[in-house]
Design a protein around this motif. Structure first.
Motif, PDB file in Angstrom:
ATOM      1  N   PHE A 184     -13.123  23.890 -26.673  1.00 56.95           N
ATOM      2  CA  PHE A 184     -13.023  24.758 -27.798  1.00 56.95           C
ATOM      3  C   PHE A 184     -12.530  26.082 -27.372  1.00 56.95           C
ATOM      4  N   ARG A 205     -10.449  23.712 -35.250  1.00 58.22           N
ATOM      5  CA  ARG A 205     -11.465  22.800 -35.100  1.00 58.22           C
ATOM      6  C   ARG A 205     -11.369  21.525 -34.435  1.00 58.22           C
ATOM      7  N   GLY A 206     -12.292  21.032 -33.838  1.00 61.50           N
ATOM      8  CA  GLY A 206     -11.770  19.842 -32.918  1.00 61.50           C
ATOM      9  C   GLY A 206     -11.343  20.009 -31.762  1.00 61.50           C
ATOM     10  N   GLY A 207     -11.151  21.320 -31.393  1.00 62.26           N
ATOM     11  CA  GLY A 207     -10.343  21.708 -30.226  1.00 62.26           C
ATOM     12  C   GLY A 207     -10.770  21.034 -28.876  1.00 62.26           C
ATOM     13  N   SER A 208     -11.870  20.678 -28.629  1.00 63.06           N
ATOM     14  CA  SER A 208     -12.434  20.148 -27.398  1.00 63.06           C
ATOM     15  C   SER A 208     -11.738  19.261 -26.783  1.00 63.06           C
ATOM     16  N   GLU A 221     -20.529  26.025 -27.851  1.00 63.38           N
ATOM     17  CA  GLU A 221     -20.147  25.410 -26.506  1.00 63.38           C
ATOM     18  C   GLU A 221     -20.621  25.999 -25.335  1.00 63.38           C
ATOM     19  N   THR A 260     -21.268  23.977 -34.572  1.00 65.36           N
ATOM     20  CA  THR A 260     -20.146  24.869 -34.810  1.00 65.36           C
ATOM     21  C   THR A 260     -20.175  25.125 -36.252  1.00 65.36           C
ATOM     22  N   SER A 269     -18.272  19.463 -26.142  1.00 64.10           N
ATOM     23  CA  SER A 269     -18.422  20.299 -27.470  1.00 64.10           C
ATOM     24  C   SER A 269     -19.715  20.655 -27.494  1.00 64.10           C
ATOM     25  N   ALA A 270     -19.941  21.583 -28.547  1.00 64.55           N
ATOM     26  CA  ALA A 270     -21.261  22.031 -29.033  1.00 64.55           C
ATOM     27  C   ALA A 270     -22.331  20.718 -29.526  1.00 64.55           C
TER      28      ALA A 270
HETATM   29  N1  ASP Z   1     -17.248  22.352 -31.801  1.00 63.59           N
HETATM   30  C1  ASP Z   1     -15.851  22.493 -32.144  1.00 63.59           C
HETATM   31  C2  ASP Z   1     -15.777  22.037 -33.647  1.00 63.59           C
HETATM   32  O1  ASP Z   1     -16.690  21.255 -34.220  1.00 63.59           O
HETATM   33  C3  ASP Z   1     -14.702  21.796 -31.411  1.00 63.59           C
HETATM   34  C4  ASP Z   1     -15.078  20.271 -31.159  1.00 63.59           C
HETATM   35  O2  ASP Z   1     -16.190  19.748 -31.234  1.00 63.59           O
HETATM   36  O3  ASP Z   1     -14.038  19.641 -30.626  1.00 63.59           O
HETATM   37  O4  ASP Z   1     -14.717  21.857 -34.064  1.00 63.59           O
END
Ligand code: ASP
Ligand code: MG
Length: 468
Positions: free
Chosen positions: A197, A211-214, A131, A48, A42-43
């Motif tokens: 992501f 969001r949260g796609g990693s 990312e 993000t 992730s970042a």
């Molecule tokens: N950096 C992206 C987010 O905050 C993806 C991730 O962290 O999974 O949504």
């Protein structure tokens, strides 16, 4: 076949120097045993959000904020590079690349500011920069610690449709690209460090997976590579049996089935998104949730199907707050066809979703829960949909409760074992907790009930005490 593992690190795992030191250790140790190790990252934590806020504030012409954000992004990455990339030339090279990406951020946001307009496509171009920066930093840090690592942009590996901000992968095209992109690196003994992501359309335009796609990135790579295992490294010891802030003796769940995870996620637990893990679980790949800050803990393993003999016990209890129960009631409803269908149709027509439907004992009322914020709009929509019935009093009343909480108890096969439901409600009764409604879970692996917002913590603890 050499053993393949995909390791995904979340934002907190790469958000600070001590965290990254753990990551470097974990990747190094893993690499010894797994000749084909892939890292997805992730970042850095918070980045993000910052990028997205930049693109949002740009809409209002806030160029000051853009400049501040550029400085902040530079500082965060530079501080880590200073600690973890001791070689001056290597550090300068990485920071030059990262600086270029920060410039891209500034250019995109200033363009948005000038136009006073952004599109999902331009938002993805901005959001994906976090990312693109973190992979460069992490790969260089790994190299500085003696590991052959190379950063890769997932836009070269994962092909999606053009639903920006929530793109959907094409698994066949992706499998080809993943094979072509990663195999040469494995052959050289190199560890690919892939951006989570983001992905790209067939034409190469950057998309994001939501969001949260990693986690999803890791799952897509794992499934298309036919990896042996996928590990999601986070900042807790796996999936917990309840929220440890409310239930002090909450513990890590050793093993969960896919359906149990889905149910937990649906009912508010912060765990893996079911969509993201499905490809992995269906392919029979072992999926683990592990703690970067406590790497020797075994964490949670997610399995496709659980051994039937192990079923039947309570695994976890979770709560969704800020809900209201909407009730449609009237003695005349008995004869009116399709009330439920029309009610849920009216809710869907205003784009609201019903979280749970309660089982009424008679046909004289329908009762369902949805987010408290939606309640007023939903009632208005229902009053319109049933105007005729309200007029002739077939329906007496459509109303919402005060804020309530849905408590969901998860465990495969639990509903088939009568003793468990009994002990559940006995436990609540002993605590003098009033159950407003009992509801049908969306699958057989859960029981949900509704309590008033004041009772949620006691209810969670009472149910949790039944977990063995
Ligand atoms: N950096 C992206 C987010 O905050 C993806 C991730 O962290 O999974 O949504
Ligand atoms: Mg995450």
């Amino acid at each position: 076949m050499p053993k393949t593992v995909v390791m995904k690190f979340g934002g907190t795992s790469v958000g600070s120097v001590p965290a990254l030191e753990n990551v470097i250790q974990i990747v190094g140790d893993t690499r010894q045993k797994w000749p084909q190790s892939v890292v997805v990252t992730s970042a850095l934590s918070g980045v993000t959000n910052l990028l997205l806020e930049g693109s949002q504030r740009a809409l209002d012409g806030d160029t000051e904020f853009i400049a501040q954000t550029e400085a902040q992004l530079l500082e965060r990455h530079q501080a880590i590079a200073n600690e973890l990339i001791p070689d001056n030339d290597q550090r300068a090279a990485v920071m030059q690349d990262i600086g270029g990406l920060i410039d891209t951020f500034g250019d995109l946001c200033r363009a948005i500011a000038v136009l006073g307009h952004s599109t999902s496509q331009s938002i993805d171009a901005v959001a994906s920069l976090g990312e693109r920066m973190s992979v460069r930093l992490l790969a260089a840090a790994l190299r500085s610690h003696g590991l052959d690592a190379q950063s890769i942009e997932a836009s070269d590996l994962i092909v999606t449709d053009d639903r920006f901000q929530a793109a959907h992968p094409d698994f066949e095209l992706t499998a080809q690209k993943v094979q072509a992109g990663l195999q040469p690196l494995f052959d050289q003994g190199c560890v690919p460090v892939v951006t989570g992501f983001l992905a790209a359309t067939e034409d190469g335009i950057i998309t994001t997976l939501g969001r949260g796609g990693s986690d999803y990135t890791a799952a897509i790579l794992g499934a298309t590579m036919e990896a042996d295992e996928v590990w999601i490294w986070t900042d807790v010891d796996g999936v917990m049996s309840s929220d440890p802030r409310v239930v002090p003796d909450a513990q890590t769940i050793e093993e969960l089935s896919y359906r149990e995870v889905s149910e937990l996620a649906h009912f508010g637990a912060k765990v893996l998104h079911p969509k993201t893990i499905r490809p992995v679980v269906e392919a029979g790949i072992t999926l683990r949730v592990l703690n970067t800050f406590n790497a020797s803990h075994p964490g949670t393993q997610i399995v496709h199907k659980r051994d039937a003999s192990a079923n039947g016990s309570i695994k976890a209890v979770t709560a969704i707050k800020d809900q209201r129960m909407i009730t449609i009631e009237g003695r005349g409803m008995l004869g009116v066809p399709g009330v439920a269908a029309r009610a849920f149709g009216a809710v869907a027509a205003i784009d609201e979703s019903v979280i749970l439907i309660s089982q009424a004992s008679s046909e004289q009322s329908i009762c369902f829960a949805l987010h408290a914020q939606a309640a007023d709009r939903v009632i208005t929509a229902l009053e319109q949909a049933f105007a005729a019935e309200l007029q002739i009093r077939d329906i007496d009343r459509i109303w919402a409760t005060e804020d309530v909480v849905i408590v969901t108890v998860v465990g495969a096969g639990m509903r088939n074992i009568p003793g468990i439901a009994g002990s559940l409600f006995t436990a609540l009764g002993q605590e003098k907790l009033n159950v407003i409604a009992i509801a049908q879970g969306s699958s057989e692996v859960s029981i949900s009930f509704i309590v008033s917002a004041d009772d949620v913590e006691d209810a969670l603890r009472a149910v949790h005490s039944l977990i063995k």
